[in-house]
Design a protein around this motif. Structure first.
Motif, short mmCIF file in Angstrom:
data_model
loop_
_atom_site.label_atom_id
_atom_site.label_comp_id
_atom_site.label_asym_id
_atom_site.label_seq_id
_atom_site.Cartn_x
_atom_site.Cartn_y
_atom_site.Cartn_z
N LEU A 171 34.88 -38.17 26.64
CA LEU A 171 33.75 -37.61 27.36
C LEU A 171 34.22 -36.51 28.30
O LEU A 171 35.31 -36.58 28.86
CB LEU A 171 33.03 -38.69 28.16
N GLU A 173 32.82 -32.40 30.23
CA GLU A 173 32.04 -31.17 30.13
C GLU A 173 32.64 -30.23 29.09
O GLU A 173 33.80 -30.36 28.71
CB GLU A 173 32.00 -30.48 31.50
N HIS A 285 29.77 -33.86 25.36
CA HIS A 285 29.54 -33.51 26.76
C HIS A 285 28.30 -34.21 27.30
O HIS A 285 28.01 -34.13 28.49
CB HIS A 285 29.37 -31.99 26.91
N LYS A 286 27.58 -34.90 26.42
CA LYS A 286 26.34 -35.56 26.81
C LYS A 286 26.60 -36.96 27.38
O LYS A 286 27.64 -37.57 27.13
CB LYS A 286 25.40 -35.68 25.61
N ASP A 287 25.63 -37.47 28.11
CA ASP A 287 25.64 -38.85 28.59
C ASP A 287 25.07 -39.70 27.46
O ASP A 287 23.84 -39.81 27.31
CB ASP A 287 24.80 -38.98 29.86
N GLU A 289 24.96 -42.89 26.94
CA GLU A 289 24.16 -44.06 27.34
C GLU A 289 22.72 -43.63 27.64
O GLU A 289 21.77 -44.34 27.29
CB GLU A 289 24.79 -44.74 28.54
N ALA A 290 22.57 -42.47 28.28
CA ALA A 290 21.22 -41.94 28.52
C ALA A 290 20.56 -41.57 27.20
O ALA A 290 19.34 -41.75 27.03
CB ALA A 290 21.29 -40.72 29.44
N GLU A 291 21.34 -41.03 26.26
CA GLU A 291 20.80 -40.69 24.95
C GLU A 291 20.34 -41.94 24.20
O GLU A 291 19.33 -41.92 23.49
CB GLU A 291 21.86 -39.94 24.12
N ASN A 306 32.74 -46.31 20.90
CA ASN A 306 33.23 -46.41 22.27
C ASN A 306 34.08 -47.65 22.50
O ASN A 306 33.87 -48.40 23.45
CB ASN A 306 32.03 -46.40 23.24
N GLU A 309 37.17 -45.56 26.02
CA GLU A 309 36.54 -44.35 26.55
C GLU A 309 37.52 -43.59 27.43
O GLU A 309 38.17 -44.16 28.29
CB GLU A 309 35.30 -44.72 27.36
N LYS A 311 37.57 -40.26 29.91
CA LYS A 311 36.79 -39.24 30.61
C LYS A 311 37.73 -38.13 31.06
O LYS A 311 38.65 -38.35 31.84
CB LYS A 311 36.09 -39.86 31.81
#
Length: 461
Positions: A171, A173, A285-287, A289-291, A306, A309, A311
């Motif tokens: 993960l 940016e 680059h996305k979240d 878990e939010a997706e 995952n 993980e 970062k």
């Protein structure tokens, strides 16, 4: 070598004892087994340089044993023993990867020479493997720069996960170096000698991405003029890097999940599934878990990918690494331009160190390349991109009466900040600033020491 381990596999006790004595007198450590099953246990538990096995044995024969040993270590050295009447079987063993064969009855000197050659072959392989490992470490040191605590944590995770076969989700940016992390994992893994392939899941339309990943058969759709294996099968034994996995359409997520669960794919237009062996490293680059919460990414696929993980920090979260990266990129551009490396002025370094870097390491590399091309002996403020130069007053948290900091003020404040962060350690401060100690001492003297300036400026705030 006297400490090389030989495994002798022979179900006839008399012949097994003769071979053990012969091998031991030659200076090798002899392990013996009377069956393929016992041989596999010994091979898996010990560092075996070469295996000497009879072809005809009760139970599993020597060819089965050869297959099992090669499954454990594809570079294993195996010598086959056979009777004159079974030479064709021995030739078949060579095709399966056996190092050599000898026929019974054998001449002791011939057998020992074959063993010696086999041991030498294994030693050369071990030396080459060590060299490849050193080269992979050099690759990591060359392309992944960072001494900050954040990057040391990334390096530590890479080291721990590389030797495993676990799926990894990287993960970070855009521009942080997620693919470099994936390559470092691959290069430090047992799969390093196999392919590393990458695909950007957000850069291809759905139909093309499906064909790229899973393959297709000729005639399955317009333009399919030949069979295509697909990346999951083409990378056989290696690593497939799925960049921007968060952009993969839901319909393909279902097919990918099934492929990862079953270790097999069905190419477009095919009726029979095909097995594959690939390690999967995904990045986004996305979240995710939010997706998942939003219904745009499958929860079961998220957990499948995952397992571990990693970062990757944004560049603004690891500012201590910026001088190291700048130095690295300056040297890289100098090599590509066949030019001498350039120094970087303290003012330019101050601006580079305090800019927010929305494009992360990729943006820094582009900025350094531009500055190198536009500069002469030294990279100064004028050679930096305008938007980076324009950030100086706000970034350095101070202004002159006219609302814009002078170059002298920028440099002075930056040196003060670096000295403070280094707890007064001038050697460390010089390294961060990208200057030698003598240059730092001159600047400290010029500004009546940055420590004094810092104390004076704090009184006026």
């Amino acid at each position: 070598m006297a400490d090389s381990n030989m495994l002798i596999v022979e179900d006839e006790e008399l012949m097994r004892n003769i071979l053990r004595e012969l091998i031991s007198k030659a200076g090798y450590t002899a392990f013996t087994a009377d069956s393929a099953e016992t041989a596999i246990e010994i091979f898996a538990a010990n560092d075996i340089a070469a295996t000497l096995t009879d072809i005809k044995m009760a139970g599993r024969d020597g060819l089965d044993l050869l297959d099992q040993i090669k499954a454990i270590d594809s570079e294993a050295v195996v010598i086959i023993m056979t009777a004159y009447s079974s030479v064709d079987t021995a030739v078949a063993a060579l095709r399966k990867g056996a190092y050599d064969y000898i026929t019974k009855p054998f001449v002791n000197e011939d057998l020992l020479q074959t063993v010696k050659n086999a041991i030498t072959q294994r030693e050369l392989f071990n030396e080459n493997r060590l060299l490849r490992r050193e080269l992979r470490q050099t690759y990591r040191a060359k392309d992944m720069i960072g001494s900050s605590e954040a990057m040391q944590g990334v390096f530590d995770l890479i080291g721990k996960v590389a030797a495993t076969n676990a799926s990894v989700l990287v993960l970070g940016e855009t521009g942080t170096g997620k693919e470099l992390v994936a390559r470092a994992i691959h290069n430090g893994s047992p799969r390093a000698d196999k392919p590393f392939l990458a695909v950007n899941c957000g850069a291809l339309p759905e139909s093309l991405l499906e064909s790229e990943l899973f393959g297709h058969v000729r005639g399955s759709f317009t333009g399919a003029t030949a069979d295509k294996r697909g990346l999951l099968r083409s990378v056989e034994g290696g690593t497939l890097f799925l960049d921007e996995i968060g952009d993969m359409p839901l319909s393909l997520q279902v097919k990918l999940l099934r492929a990862l669960q079953e270790h097999e794919v069905t190419p477009i237009g095919a009726t029979a599934p095909q097995r594959f062996d690939a390690r999967i490293i995904a990045a986004t680059h996305k979240d995710l878990e939010a997706e998942v919460e939003a219904g745009r990414f499958r929860e079961d696929l998220f957990y499948r990918l995952n397992v571990v993980e990693i970062k990757v920090p944004a560049l603004r979260e690891r500012r201590d690494d910026i001088p190291l990266l700048v130095k690295h990129f300056v040297a890289k551009v100098a090599r590509s331009q066949n030019a001498e490396p350039r120094s970087v002025s303290a003012v330019a370094m101050a601006i580079l160190n305090t800019y927010n870097w929305p494009g992360n390491v990729r943006e820094l590399e582009n900025a350094v390349e531009r500055a190198f091309i536009l500069s002469d002996a030294e990279i100064g403020l004028d050679s930096l991109p305008q938007k980076i130069r324009a950030s100086n007053a706000d970034a350095l948290n101070g202004e002159t009466e006219s609302g814009q900091m002078t170059l002298e003020e920028i440099e002075r404040r930056y040196i003060a900040d670096v000295m403070r962060s280094s707890d007064g350690d001038k050697t460390k401060a010089a390294a961060i600033l990208g200057v030698d100690l003598s240059t730092l001492y001159r600047k400290l003297k010029r500004y009546e020491s940055a420590e004094s300036y810092l104390a004076e400026s704090s009184k006026t705030k």
